[in-house]
Every structure is written in C-alpha cells, then in structure tokens.
Design a protein around this motif. Structure first.
Motif, PDB file in Angstrom:
ATOM      1  N   UNK A  27      61.522 -23.252 -30.692  1.00 57.48           N
ATOM      2  CA  UNK A  27      59.961 -23.150 -30.480  1.00 57.48           C
ATOM      3  C   UNK A  27      59.456 -24.494 -31.416  1.00 57.48           C
ATOM      4  N   UNK A  28      58.326 -24.938 -31.036  1.00 57.31           N
ATOM      5  CA  UNK A  28      57.957 -25.941 -31.742  1.00 57.31           C
ATOM      6  C   UNK A  28      58.213 -27.376 -31.825  1.00 57.31           C
ATOM      7  N   UNK A  29      59.290 -27.503 -30.939  1.00 61.20           N
ATOM      8  CA  UNK A  29      60.056 -28.681 -30.496  1.00 61.20           C
ATOM      9  C   UNK A  29      59.155 -29.742 -30.273  1.00 61.20           C
ATOM     10  N   UNK A  30      59.711 -31.038 -30.425  1.00 57.20           N
ATOM     11  CA  UNK A  30      58.978 -32.299 -29.760  1.00 57.20           C
ATOM     12  C   UNK A  30      58.697 -32.034 -28.184  1.00 57.20           C
ATOM     13  N   UNK A  31      57.323 -32.304 -27.861  1.00 59.66           N
ATOM     14  CA  UNK A  31      56.918 -32.192 -26.418  1.00 59.66           C
ATOM     15  C   UNK A  31      56.403 -33.401 -25.857  1.00 59.66           C
ATOM     16  N   UNK A  32      56.300 -34.217 -26.743  1.00 59.18           N
ATOM     17  CA  UNK A  32      55.508 -35.713 -26.243  1.00 59.18           C
ATOM     18  C   UNK A  32      56.381 -36.833 -27.117  1.00 59.18           C
TER      19      UNK A  32
ATOM     20  N   UNK B 219      61.468 -31.112 -20.651  1.00 57.48           N
ATOM     21  CA  UNK B 219      61.644 -32.201 -21.268  1.00 57.48           C
ATOM     22  C   UNK B 219      60.527 -32.877 -21.910  1.00 57.48           C
ATOM     23  N   UNK B 220      60.717 -33.639 -23.133  1.00 53.08           N
ATOM     24  CA  UNK B 220      59.364 -34.211 -23.677  1.00 53.08           C
ATOM     25  C   UNK B 220      59.009 -35.198 -22.802  1.00 53.08           C
ATOM     26  N   UNK B 221      57.830 -35.170 -22.653  1.00 52.32           N
ATOM     27  CA  UNK B 221      57.119 -36.381 -21.878  1.00 52.32           C
ATOM     28  C   UNK B 221      57.205 -37.777 -22.507  1.00 52.32           C
ATOM     29  N   UNK B 222      57.359 -38.743 -21.776  1.00 53.12           N
ATOM     30  CA  UNK B 222      57.539 -40.178 -22.643  1.00 53.12           C
ATOM     31  C   UNK B 222      56.388 -40.980 -21.867  1.00 53.12           C
ATOM     32  N   UNK B 223      55.645 -41.273 -22.902  1.00 52.23           N
ATOM     33  CA  UNK B 223      54.704 -42.597 -22.404  1.00 52.23           C
ATOM     34  C   UNK B 223      55.079 -43.833 -23.367  1.00 52.23           C
TER      35      UNK B 223
ATOM     36  N   UNK C  94      54.918 -30.736 -30.659  1.00 46.78           N
ATOM     37  CA  UNK C  94      54.892 -31.954 -31.864  1.00 46.78           C
ATOM     38  C   UNK C  94      54.821 -33.285 -31.065  1.00 46.78           C
ATOM     39  N   UNK C  95      54.237 -34.259 -31.425  1.00 50.01           N
ATOM     40  CA  UNK C  95      54.128 -35.520 -30.787  1.00 50.01           C
ATOM     41  C   UNK C  95      54.995 -36.553 -31.850  1.00 50.01           C
ATOM     42  N   UNK C  96      55.829 -37.336 -31.276  1.00 47.35           N
ATOM     43  CA  UNK C  96      56.629 -38.274 -32.142  1.00 47.35           C
ATOM     44  C   UNK C  96      56.331 -39.532 -31.253  1.00 47.35           C
ATOM     45  N   UNK C  97      56.118 -40.574 -32.087  1.00 50.52           N
ATOM     46  CA  UNK C  97      55.915 -41.888 -31.935  1.00 50.52           C
ATOM     47  C   UNK C  97      57.132 -42.660 -32.352  1.00 50.52           C
ATOM     48  N   UNK C  98      57.898 -43.471 -31.540  1.00 53.67           N
ATOM     49  CA  UNK C  98      58.957 -44.454 -32.005  1.00 53.67           C
ATOM     50  C   UNK C  98      58.434 -45.843 -31.909  1.00 53.67           C
ATOM     51  N   UNK C  99      58.505 -46.370 -33.143  1.00 52.01           N
ATOM     52  CA  UNK C  99      57.961 -47.781 -33.132  1.00 52.01           C
ATOM     53  C   UNK C  99      59.458 -48.627 -33.091  1.00 52.01           C
ATOM     54  N   UNK C 100      59.388 -49.501 -32.061  1.00 55.85           N
ATOM     55  CA  UNK C 100      60.483 -50.148 -31.763  1.00 55.85           C
ATOM     56  C   UNK C 100      61.237 -49.083 -30.711  1.00 55.85           C
ATOM     57  N   UNK C 101      60.507 -48.416 -29.705  1.00 56.62           N
ATOM     58  CA  UNK C 101      60.947 -47.729 -28.897  1.00 56.62           C
ATOM     59  C   UNK C 101      61.749 -48.161 -27.899  1.00 56.62           C
TER      60      UNK C 101
END
Length: 446
Positions: free
Chosen positions: A26-31, A59-63, A1-8
């Motif tokens: 399984x199926x956790x946030x990866x991005x 660990x989830x990749x961070x952009x 799953x991809x999570x976007x954090x506004x105010x990150x």
C-alpha cells in the motif's frame, strides 16, 4: 506517490520501473514522470516501460516531459540521474586522461573531476527548481560523482537530498554469496568511506560477524568479483573488503597500462553499443528484449580494463546481477514516506559519524531511514590505512565544488593537482587546459 525521474530517458530507467512494478505494498508509487531533453529517447523508453507493464495490474502511469518545472510539479520524490555531455563527454575524459598519462575513468581522478565540473552548474539549477516547484519533495541523487554532487546540492536542499550508489550493497551481496549466505533483514553491513572509496568492515548475520570467516578462506574470497580483482592475499592483508573503485588506486600502474593497450576506451565502446541499442530499440517489436540484451552486454564488459590488468578474464554470471540501487531507492522512499524504518548504506552529511571529518562532509555509511530522512549510524570505522586517502579525496571534492559553483579555475587546478591519481602540478594544469578546450560547458571557469 508521484516519482519524477530527471534523466528519465537514460538506460537504467527500466531497472527502476521494474522495481516499482514489483512493489505491491500500500502507498506505492502510482505515477512516474520521465524528464529528459531527448524526446526520441523518451518515446523509446515509454515503449520499453509499457512492455514491462504488460500483465501488471495498476502499473504506475508514465508521463514524459521535456520541461523541467512541468515534470517536477506534484512530485513526492525526485530521482536525479543525468550525464552532462553524454557518453561522448565520458569518452573525451578518457582520451584526455590517457593523452596526459593518467587514468581517465569517469568518477575517479581526472575523469571524475572533469565530469563534476560539467555537471555541477546543471544540478545546482535542478536543486533551485526543485526548491521552487516541489519544495516538499525529497531528491534521491544517482548522478555521478554521487557523493560530491549530493554535497553540492545540499547547499540548496539541505537534508532533503540523499545520494545512492549500488557498489557497497553489491559488494556485500557478493561476499555473502561466497559464504553461501543470502542477504536479508538479518544482515547488517558495516561500511565507511566516500562514494566509490570505502570499505566493508563487517558482515553481521544474526548478530555474528562473518567477515573473519571469509578472510580465512582464499578460495571463497576469489569466488566473487572484488576478491578476484584485488586478489585474496591483498584482501587478507587489508583485513577488510575494498570497494571495486579502489582498484584504480591500488593498481594504478597496471590499470593505466591496460588502458593504454586497449583497442578502445570503455566509453568509446559504450558510444557504439548505446547508439546501436537506441537505433535497434526505436522500431523493434519488443524493445524490452533489445534493452535486456544491451544491459547484459554492458554488465559483462563493466570495468573490463581493470579486470584485464590483473588477468581476471570474463565476469561470472553471479557478478552480472545489478547491485540493486533501484531496490535501495524504493526502500528509502518508503522509509521516508511511511516511516518504515530501514538500514541502508547512503551518501549523507557526516554529522559526527567519522570524527575526523566535519559534519557537512557527505560520506557513504550505513543509515537509519525514517519519516524525517536518513540518519548516519554512529561508529562507522574507516580503516587506519584509508584515513589519509579519504581526507585527501574529500579535499579534492570540496575544491571541485568550489570551482563548479564559483567558477574558479584556481580551485579546479587545486582539485586536480591534489588528487592521488594525478602525479604532477604541470600535468594537472595541462589536463585542465585540455578539458576547457574540449568542453564548452567549462567556459565558466576563469
């Protein structure tokens, strides 16, 4: 799953990332995409999260992104946690409120209305961009005032926006701890009201309501934060456990007096503390340690003037534990993404749950979460003494939304004048004029 954090780039981002690191199912946030207008804070936050991720496999990749649409593309879930005007805006709200003899706290009364009026145009734009760029994404709203903002965004996103607050679950956890009981899947909490204005009405453990047992024990009541804040006698008189923010209503004179005597407001303190944190963390070899020290200090001074108003003193160690909104958010995401049914206290449209509010009114109640979203559980009971307050504050929220979306100064004045913590139409008018003179963001009101 991809999570976007506004105010990150915000201070609480590491709490969310820590919860993501703990989630190994399984199926956790990866991005994770961090979206913020402040590039320097994004760089510092990236270093903090990288330190958190050390030694954690996969660990989830961070952009990081300063362009909203770019950060939203491909998102499955969106966390919205923004503060229009920053901590300085909050400080100005507190100062304006006190100058006119009212409490300026950031989410209730004048402060909450002013904060919402600055925030609504921004979150409505966010909702429109989400609908255009990531139409299948679910928005989990942390932006305060959470219930009001969630109700406004629902005009664009419908049921795909859900509000979260950690106050109810934090209250329940502390109350159970006072009884020597842990939280777990065998616990069901009944809670009803609006965001920052609700009551725990039962604490069922293995099907048995333990709240009456707690109410019989004054010493146990005053073993946790809210019990000391309101006092055992008043909680026993109510017969329910009030959300901590109700202290501003129940002890208005005492809190206002304490605010007036304080050497500085909560936000002025945070301005200095946060400025020092960002400066220290920027070049620190261990920015995570700097963040953790600042977090503990922030928790220790939380609602300080309210505690001072009743002579509580310092917070107990158990009260410094985060309420757990980040864990609630992950349970909500997994429930929707993988149809993992869970019971959570959320901010959602009423849909008949509280019979004397209309269906679209966003309320804070227990919900069942599944693949189709969050569904309020029928039967939520607001105590009889709280009905008038809930009805009035919901009216205030609605007028604030009308002002924030339609630009109506008249609606903003109605919201302020009818709020229980503002005791005069003339004061309401003066507050609104002061806010408009202070905040350029409110130039749209006419």
């Amino acid at each position: 799953m991809r999570l976007t954090m506004i105010g990150g780039g915000g201070f609480r981002t590491p709490l969310v990332y820590a919860a993501l690191l703990r989630d190994r199912a399984p199926g956790r946030v990866t991005s994770v995409a961090l979206v913020d207008t402040d590039e320097a804070r994004l760089r510092t936050m990236t270093r903090i999260l990288a330190t958190q991720a050390q030694g954690v496999a996969d660990a989830p990749a961070v952009t990081t992104h300063t362009d909203l649409a770019e950060g939203l593309r491909g998102a499955d879930f969106v966390f919205s946690a923004i503060r229009v005007g920053g901590i300085e805006g909050r400080a100005n709200d507190e100062t304006i409120g006190l100058a006119h003899g009212v409490i300026g706290q950031e989410t209730v009364g004048f402060g909450g209305i002013s904060y919402a009026l600055r925030t609504l145009p921004t979150v409505m734009h966010l909702a429109e961009v989400v609908k255009r760029v990531a139409p299948d994404a679910w928005v989990i709203n942390f932006t305060n005032p959470a219930g009001l903002v969630t109700e406004a965004m629902a005009q664009v996103l419908g049921s795909r926006v859900i509000g979260i607050c950690d106050s109810p679950i934090g209250l329940a956890r502390r109350a159970l701890s006072a009884l020597g009981l842990p939280t777990g899947p065998n616990v069901e909490v009944d809670y009803a009201g609006l965001n920052h204005l609700g009551w725990v009405t039962s604490l069922r453990v293995d099907g048995v309501d333990r709240l009456p047992e707690l109410l019989r024990r004054p010493q146990q009541i005053e073993a946790f934060e809210e019990g000391r804040l309101f006092g055992a006698e008043w909680i026993q008189t109510l017969g329910v456990l009030p959300n901590e923010y109700l202290h501003y209503y129940s002890y208005r004179r005492e809190v206002l007096h304490s605010d007036q005597l304080a050497s500085h407001t909560r936000a002025r303190y945070l301005l200095e503390q946060q400025a020092a944190f960002w400066s220290d963390a920027h070049g620190a070899p261990d920015p995570l340690a700097v963040w953790e020290a600042a977090r503990l200090d922030r928790e220790a001074t939380y609602m300080a003037t309210s505690r001072d108003s009743v002579g509580m003193g310092e917070r107990n160690a158990d009260d410094l534990v985060s309420g757990g909104y980040e864990n609630v958010a992950i349970s909500l995401m997994r429930g929707i993404a993988y149809d993992e049914h869970s019971r959570l206290i959320l901010n959602v449209p009423n849909a008949g749950t509280i019979p004397w509010l209309d269906d679209d009114a966003v309320v804070e109640v227990p919900c069942i979460v599944d693949a189709s979203g969050a569904h309020p559980i029928p039967g939520a009971q607001v105590p009889d003494f709280g009905r008038g307050l809930v009805t009035t504050v919901k009216y205030v929220e609605r007028e604030t939304i009308e002002a924030g979306i339609g630009g109506s100064r008249a609606a903003a004045l109605r919201a302020l004048a009818h709020h229980p913590l503002v005791d005069s139409v003339r004061v309401a008018d003066a507050l609104l004029d002061s806010a408009r003179a202070t905040f350029p963001e409110l130039s749209y009101l006419d």
